[in-house]
Write an enzyme that holds these catalytic residues in place. Structure first.
Site, PDB file in Angstrom:
ATOM      1  N   HIS A  53      -5.360  -9.259   4.569  1.00  0.00           N
ATOM      2  CA  HIS A  53      -5.076  -8.195   3.599  1.00  0.00           C
ATOM      3  C   HIS A  53      -3.641  -8.339   3.110  1.00  0.00           C
ATOM      4  O   HIS A  53      -2.781  -8.893   3.809  1.00  0.00           O
ATOM      5  CB  HIS A  53      -5.232  -6.827   4.250  1.00  0.00           C
ATOM      6  CG  HIS A  53      -6.643  -6.414   4.495  1.00  0.00           C
ATOM      7  ND1 HIS A  53      -7.044  -5.106   4.459  1.00  0.00           N
ATOM      8  CD2 HIS A  53      -7.754  -7.137   4.786  1.00  0.00           C
ATOM      9  CE1 HIS A  53      -8.335  -5.030   4.723  1.00  0.00           C
ATOM     10  NE2 HIS A  53      -8.788  -6.251   4.920  1.00  0.00           N
ATOM     11  N   GLU A  55      -1.243  -6.137   2.839  1.00  0.00           N
ATOM     12  CA  GLU A  55      -0.253  -5.482   3.692  1.00  0.00           C
ATOM     13  C   GLU A  55       0.056  -6.315   4.930  1.00  0.00           C
ATOM     14  O   GLU A  55       1.220  -6.417   5.342  1.00  0.00           O
ATOM     15  CB  GLU A  55      -0.756  -4.104   4.157  1.00  0.00           C
ATOM     16  CG  GLU A  55      -1.066  -3.148   3.031  1.00  0.00           C
ATOM     17  CD  GLU A  55      -2.532  -3.131   2.625  1.00  0.00           C
ATOM     18  OE1 GLU A  55      -3.048  -2.040   2.335  1.00  0.00           O
ATOM     19  OE2 GLU A  55      -3.162  -4.214   2.584  1.00  0.00           O
ATOM     20  N   CYS A  83      -6.137   0.496   4.498  1.00  0.00           N
ATOM     21  CA  CYS A  83      -7.320   0.695   5.337  1.00  0.00           C
ATOM     22  C   CYS A  83      -6.872   1.007   6.771  1.00  0.00           C
ATOM     23  O   CYS A  83      -5.673   0.993   7.066  1.00  0.00           O
ATOM     24  CB  CYS A  83      -8.178  -0.572   5.300  1.00  0.00           C
ATOM     25  SG  CYS A  83      -7.438  -1.957   6.217  1.00  0.00           S
ATOM     26  N   CYS A  86      -4.703  -1.891   8.320  1.00  0.00           N
ATOM     27  CA  CYS A  86      -3.363  -1.987   7.737  1.00  0.00           C
ATOM     28  C   CYS A  86      -2.500  -0.784   8.099  1.00  0.00           C
ATOM     29  O   CYS A  86      -1.309  -0.930   8.368  1.00  0.00           O
ATOM     30  CB  CYS A  86      -3.454  -2.173   6.226  1.00  0.00           C
ATOM     31  SG  CYS A  86      -4.200  -3.767   5.781  1.00  0.00           S
TER      32      CYS A  86
END
Length: 158
Positions: A53, A55, A83, A86
């Site tokens: 991801h 992040e 999410c 993260c």
């Protein structure tokens, strides 16, 4: 607020780079003392890894740059609400502030589905939401609309 817009625009540029690679268009920028120290963008499809991801990539790059796992005094700008994974990484990295653009009604963990920052963890980042929300949401919406159209066209060719 002016800086929030400036850094969110940089995150949007990274999100567009992800979209250009057929990745979900999410970009992240980590700033400390007014300086960008790390960036990230989604790479799950190309990397074939659920952990890739935007992040997580930005946090990893920031830890490497600063030489430690704690990121005090840092602000994370991200185009989509983080999410659960993260958000956990943000809490663990001790990121001081999170600024996000579009809310995520399916997996958002800073207020949309759940707010993990309100649980009794040892760190609570300050959260600012909705910066360039329309631009961030539009980029995601357009990406998924085009992806569906492409898949429909591929089905018709078969």
């Amino acid at each position: 607020m002016e800086n929030d817009i400036l850094f969110m625009r940089q995150a949007l540029t990274l999100a567009q780079e992800a979209a250009d690679e057929l990745e979900t268009p999410v970009g992240a920028v980590i700033v400390r003392n007014g300086e960008v120290i790390a960036t990230g963008r989604n790479r799950r499809e190309t990397g074939k890894n659920a952990l890739y991801h935007a992040e997580i990539e930005a946090i990893d790059n920031a830890c490497k740059k600063l030489g430690g796992w704690r990121l005090p005094g840092c602000t994370l700008y991200v185009t989509l609400e983080p999410c659960p994974m993260c958000t956990g990484a943000i809490i663990n990295a001790r990121i001081e502030r999170v600024v996000y653009g579009a809310s995520d009604t399916k997996a958002g963990s800073m207020g949309s589905v759940i707010d993990l920052t309100q649980l009794p963890y040892n760190h609570k980042p300050e959260v600012t939401k909705g910066i360039l929300q329309e631009e961030c949401a539009e980029m995601l919406s357009t990406f998924f609309k085009n992806l569906r159209k492409t898949k429909e066209q591929q089905k018709k060719k078969q």
